[in-house]
Scaffold this motif. Sequence first.
Motif, PDB file in Angstrom:
ATOM      1  N   ILE A  43       0.846  -1.180   0.000  1.00  0.00           N
ATOM      2  CA  ILE A  43       0.000   0.000   0.000  1.00  0.00           C
ATOM      3  C   ILE A  43       0.889   1.241   0.000  1.00  0.00           C
ATOM      4  N   LYS A  44       0.563   2.187  -0.852  1.00  0.00           N
ATOM      5  CA  LYS A  44       1.257   3.477  -0.865  1.00  0.00           C
ATOM      6  C   LYS A  44       0.442   4.435   0.002  1.00  0.00           C
ATOM      7  N   VAL A  45       1.105   5.048   0.960  1.00  0.00           N
ATOM      8  CA  VAL A  45       0.460   6.016   1.840  1.00  0.00           C
ATOM      9  C   VAL A  45       1.172   7.354   1.666  1.00  0.00           C
ATOM     10  N   ASP A  46       0.427   8.347   1.200  1.00  0.00           N
ATOM     11  CA  ASP A  46       0.935   9.718   1.139  1.00  0.00           C
ATOM     12  C   ASP A  46       0.371  10.435   2.363  1.00  0.00           C
ATOM     13  N   ALA A  47       1.256  10.990   3.169  1.00  0.00           N
ATOM     14  CA  ALA A  47       0.829  11.624   4.413  1.00  0.00           C
ATOM     15  C   ALA A  47       1.205  13.094   4.419  1.00  0.00           C
ATOM     16  N   ILE A  48       0.358  13.882   5.030  1.00  0.00           N
ATOM     17  CA  ILE A  48       0.676  15.279   5.316  1.00  0.00           C
ATOM     18  C   ILE A  48       0.367  15.478   6.796  1.00  0.00           C
ATOM     19  N   LEU A  49       1.394  15.760   7.560  1.00  0.00           N
ATOM     20  CA  LEU A  49       1.234  16.013   8.984  1.00  0.00           C
ATOM     21  C   LEU A  49       1.588  17.468   9.250  1.00  0.00           C
ATOM     22  N   ASP A  50       0.620  18.202   9.731  1.00  0.00           N
ATOM     23  CA  ASP A  50       0.822  19.597  10.131  1.00  0.00           C
ATOM     24  C   ASP A  50       0.570  19.643  11.629  1.00  0.00           C
ATOM     25  N   SER A  51       1.620  19.909  12.404  1.00  0.00           N
ATOM     26  CA  SER A  51       1.484  19.879  13.860  1.00  0.00           C
ATOM     27  C   SER A  51       2.122  21.109  14.493  1.00  0.00           C
ATOM     28  N   VAL A  52       1.912  21.237  15.785  1.00  0.00           N
ATOM     29  CA  VAL A  52       2.535  22.344  16.520  1.00  0.00           C
ATOM     30  C   VAL A  52       4.058  22.233  16.479  1.00  0.00           C
ATOM     31  N   HIS A  53       4.563  21.049  16.126  1.00  0.00           N
ATOM     32  CA  HIS A  53       6.008  20.817  16.077  1.00  0.00           C
ATOM     33  C   HIS A  53       6.599  21.003  14.682  1.00  0.00           C
ATOM     34  N   GLY A  54       5.750  21.194  13.676  1.00  0.00           N
ATOM     35  CA  GLY A  54       6.220  21.361  12.308  1.00  0.00           C
ATOM     36  C   GLY A  54       5.396  20.538  11.345  1.00  0.00           C
TER      37      GLY A  54
END
Length: 119
Positions: A76-87
Motif C-alpha cells: 500500500i502506498k500512503v501519502d501523508a501530510i502532517l501539520d502539527s505544533v512541532h512542524g
Amino acid sequence: MSISKVLITLATLAIVSTSFSSAAADSYIISTSLSHKSKPFATPTVIIERNSQGSIEVSGVYKLTLTVKEIANDIIKVDAILDSVHGEIAPSINVRLGQTANVTIGDIGFTLTVQQNIC
C-alpha cells in the motif's frame, strides 16, 4: 407473511450484507504514532477506503491527512501530510500490509501500520 415476501426479505438482506462486506474489504485500518524528538504526542487510527483520502485533526495540536492506494496485492502506498505544533512533514511511504514503517524528518517522527479492514 407469505413465502414470496420472506424470499424477497432474505434476498434484500443478502444484498445488504454483501455490500457491507465489500466496503470493508475495500478499506484499510491505518494505525499511526506521531512523535517529536522521539516522544509520542499522538496515536491516531483511521479507516480509509482504497484509493481515497482521509484526515483526522485535533485542533491546535495536529492535522493528519492520509491518501492510500494499493500498488500490489499486499503493498500500500500512503501519502501523508502532517501539520502539527512541532512542524510539518509530507512523507510518501510504501508499506506491506501488517508491517510497520517509520519515517523521521528532522525532529518529527511518523510510524504507521496498515491492515486490511475485515469488519
